[in-house]
Scaffold this motif. Sequence first.
Motif, PDB file in Angstrom:
ATOM      1  N   LYS A  40     -46.550 -42.527  53.556  1.00 53.63           N
ATOM      2  CA  LYS A  40     -47.766 -43.424  54.308  1.00 53.63           C
ATOM      3  C   LYS A  40     -48.155 -42.367  55.135  1.00 53.63           C
ATOM      4  O   LYS A  40     -47.607 -41.003  55.893  1.00 53.63           O
ATOM      5  CB  LYS A  40     -46.990 -44.325  54.986  1.00 53.63           C
ATOM      6  N   LYS A  41     -49.699 -42.733  55.749  1.00 61.51           N
ATOM      7  CA  LYS A  41     -50.603 -42.145  56.649  1.00 61.51           C
ATOM      8  C   LYS A  41     -49.015 -42.005  57.764  1.00 61.51           C
ATOM      9  O   LYS A  41     -49.444 -43.319  58.238  1.00 61.51           O
ATOM     10  CB  LYS A  41     -51.614 -42.838  56.738  1.00 61.51           C
ATOM     11  N   PRO A  42     -48.791 -41.423  58.991  1.00 59.47           N
ATOM     12  CA  PRO A  42     -48.480 -41.328  59.553  1.00 59.47           C
ATOM     13  C   PRO A  42     -49.433 -41.900  61.126  1.00 59.47           C
ATOM     14  O   PRO A  42     -50.090 -41.755  61.443  1.00 59.47           O
ATOM     15  CB  PRO A  42     -47.906 -39.547  60.621  1.00 59.47           C
ATOM     16  N   ALA A  43     -48.284 -42.987  61.968  1.00 56.61           N
ATOM     17  CA  ALA A  43     -48.850 -43.216  62.910  1.00 56.61           C
ATOM     18  C   ALA A  43     -48.989 -42.103  64.108  1.00 56.61           C
ATOM     19  O   ALA A  43     -48.705 -41.303  64.315  1.00 56.61           O
ATOM     20  CB  ALA A  43     -47.958 -43.890  64.057  1.00 56.61           C
ATOM     21  N   ARG A  44     -50.478 -42.361  64.731  1.00 50.83           N
ATOM     22  CA  ARG A  44     -50.843 -41.081  65.593  1.00 50.83           C
ATOM     23  C   ARG A  44     -49.598 -40.993  67.195  1.00 50.83           C
ATOM     24  O   ARG A  44     -49.710 -42.496  66.869  1.00 50.83           O
ATOM     25  CB  ARG A  44     -52.027 -40.822  65.707  1.00 50.83           C
ATOM     26  N   PRO A  45     -49.909 -40.525  67.946  1.00 54.12           N
ATOM     27  CA  PRO A  45     -48.899 -40.221  68.951  1.00 54.12           C
ATOM     28  C   PRO A  45     -50.026 -40.752  69.975  1.00 54.12           C
ATOM     29  O   PRO A  45     -51.018 -40.513  70.244  1.00 54.12           O
ATOM     30  CB  PRO A  45     -48.780 -38.791  69.139  1.00 54.12           C
ATOM     31  N   THR A  46     -49.205 -41.585  71.024  1.00 54.81           N
ATOM     32  CA  THR A  46     -49.541 -42.498  72.104  1.00 54.81           C
ATOM     33  C   THR A  46     -50.129 -41.543  73.098  1.00 54.81           C
ATOM     34  O   THR A  46     -50.649 -42.052  74.393  1.00 54.81           O
ATOM     35  CB  THR A  46     -49.070 -43.956  72.223  1.00 54.81           C
ATOM     36  N   ALA A  47     -49.561 -40.433  73.049  1.00 55.40           N
ATOM     37  CA  ALA A  47     -49.459 -39.449  74.811  1.00 55.40           C
ATOM     38  C   ALA A  47     -50.628 -38.540  73.621  1.00 55.40           C
ATOM     39  O   ALA A  47     -51.159 -38.124  72.898  1.00 55.40           O
ATOM     40  CB  ALA A  47     -47.822 -39.284  74.889  1.00 55.40           C
ATOM     41  N   ASN A  48     -50.601 -37.158  74.939  1.00 53.57           N
ATOM     42  CA  ASN A  48     -50.896 -35.912  74.398  1.00 53.57           C
ATOM     43  C   ASN A  48     -50.746 -34.975  73.492  1.00 53.57           C
ATOM     44  O   ASN A  48     -49.702 -33.681  74.451  1.00 53.57           O
ATOM     45  CB  ASN A  48     -51.944 -35.337  75.719  1.00 53.57           C
ATOM     46  N   PHE A  49     -50.940 -35.095  72.737  1.00 59.11           N
ATOM     47  CA  PHE A  49     -49.506 -33.724  71.661  1.00 59.11           C
ATOM     48  C   PHE A  49     -50.059 -34.604  70.427  1.00 59.11           C
ATOM     49  O   PHE A  49     -50.263 -34.937  69.966  1.00 59.11           O
ATOM     50  CB  PHE A  49     -47.976 -33.619  72.294  1.00 59.11           C
ATOM     51  N   LEU A  50     -50.137 -33.424  69.354  1.00 59.36           N
ATOM     52  CA  LEU A  50     -50.033 -33.570  67.955  1.00 59.36           C
ATOM     53  C   LEU A  50     -49.181 -34.198  67.138  1.00 59.36           C
ATOM     54  O   LEU A  50     -47.641 -32.992  67.669  1.00 59.36           O
ATOM     55  CB  LEU A  50     -50.831 -32.224  67.539  1.00 59.36           C
ATOM     56  N   LEU A  51     -49.047 -33.840  66.215  1.00 57.83           N
ATOM     57  CA  LEU A  51     -47.880 -34.479  65.802  1.00 57.83           C
ATOM     58  C   LEU A  51     -47.269 -32.487  64.488  1.00 57.83           C
ATOM     59  O   LEU A  51     -46.215 -33.079  64.199  1.00 57.83           O
ATOM     60  CB  LEU A  51     -47.597 -35.379  64.642  1.00 57.83           C
ATOM     61  N   THR A  85     -43.897 -36.323  56.038  1.00 58.30           N
ATOM     62  CA  THR A  85     -45.570 -36.988  55.882  1.00 58.30           C
ATOM     63  C   THR A  85     -46.136 -37.012  57.143  1.00 58.30           C
ATOM     64  O   THR A  85     -48.002 -36.389  56.645  1.00 58.30           O
ATOM     65  CB  THR A  85     -44.652 -38.716  56.426  1.00 58.30           C
ATOM     66  N   SER A  86     -45.979 -36.058  57.786  1.00 61.74           N
ATOM     67  CA  SER A  86     -46.508 -35.684  58.718  1.00 61.74           C
ATOM     68  C   SER A  86     -47.582 -34.245  58.650  1.00 61.74           C
ATOM     69  O   SER A  86     -48.255 -34.080  58.561  1.00 61.74           O
ATOM     70  CB  SER A  86     -46.356 -35.355  60.408  1.00 61.74           C
ATOM     71  N   LEU A  87     -46.465 -33.377  58.150  1.00 59.63           N
ATOM     72  CA  LEU A  87     -46.547 -32.295  57.309  1.00 59.63           C
ATOM     73  C   LEU A  87     -48.091 -32.380  56.549  1.00 59.63           C
ATOM     74  O   LEU A  87     -48.931 -31.820  56.936  1.00 59.63           O
ATOM     75  CB  LEU A  87     -45.591 -31.380  57.064  1.00 59.63           C
ATOM     76  N   LYS A  88     -47.319 -33.348  55.554  1.00 60.41           N
ATOM     77  CA  LYS A  88     -48.594 -33.963  54.320  1.00 60.41           C
ATOM     78  C   LYS A  88     -49.850 -34.476  55.558  1.00 60.41           C
ATOM     79  O   LYS A  88     -51.127 -33.744  54.319  1.00 60.41           O
ATOM     80  CB  LYS A  88     -48.379 -34.552  53.644  1.00 60.41           C
ATOM     81  N   ASP A  89     -49.859 -35.129  55.873  1.00 60.49           N
ATOM     82  CA  ASP A  89     -51.719 -34.882  56.468  1.00 60.49           C
ATOM     83  C   ASP A  89     -51.900 -33.956  57.237  1.00 60.49           C
ATOM     84  O   ASP A  89     -53.127 -34.163  57.248  1.00 60.49           O
ATOM     85  CB  ASP A  89     -50.790 -36.086  58.048  1.00 60.49           C
ATOM     86  N   GLU A  90     -50.921 -32.586  57.438  1.00 67.68           N
ATOM     87  CA  GLU A  90     -52.057 -32.446  57.920  1.00 67.68           C
ATOM     88  C   GLU A  90     -52.517 -30.854  57.125  1.00 67.68           C
ATOM     89  O   GLU A  90     -53.239 -30.474  57.631  1.00 67.68           O
ATOM     90  CB  GLU A  90     -50.693 -31.580  58.872  1.00 67.68           C
ATOM     91  N   ILE A  91     -51.123 -30.662  56.033  1.00 64.68           N
ATOM     92  CA  ILE A  91     -51.846 -29.363  55.200  1.00 64.68           C
ATOM     93  C   ILE A  91     -52.833 -30.190  54.163  1.00 64.68           C
ATOM     94  O   ILE A  91     -52.939 -30.108  52.875  1.00 64.68           O
ATOM     95  CB  ILE A  91     -50.651 -28.798  54.788  1.00 64.68           C
TER      96      ILE A  91
END
Length: 176
Positions: free
Chosen positions: A38-49, A98-104
């Motif tokens: 599924k689509k990953p939830a976005r972080p709530t702080a200043n960093f990237l998944l 999930t995060s990897l697929k969202d990125e690439i």
Amino acid sequence: MKTMFLNHLMLLLLLSVAVSAQSADPEARLKALGIVLKKPARPTANFLLATRVGNLVYLSGHGPVKEDGEYVKGKVGEQISFEQAKEAARLTGISLLTSLKDEIGDLNKVKRIVKVLGMVNAVPSFDRHSQVINGFSDFMVEVFGENGKHARSAIGLGSLPMGIPVEIEMIVELKE
């Protein structure tokens, strides 16, 4: 008799090639395992998944997310058994993919899983951290075949964010 033997041999060879080709396709392998990313939830702080540098993707530490979107919680050796922790490591693998697929965009772009750091939230007497992280490593090989094998460190910690039992980060190499 010789012709029948050669026909069986040819059939086995074709089957072997078909199975090999399927295992080389991580998207098809996930589908065969019944896993939907599924689509990953976005972080709530200043960093990237996930972030790319050249043909490497660095993924931030992820935890075990259940089907309902909630995290598995508990300390290994207290609220979480060894087997539950190993399953949590596998769920963490799904979260990372999930995060990897969202990125690439497509997991077929992965050349190999390069390096993994597995952290286990456990009681001080627990000493099977690497076996817990095997739940993750075995899953990567299940999805990517030999390209899922990676260098790895597994450590035990006194706590992890939100009380999760496992956190894993990884580095992935993409095809040119």
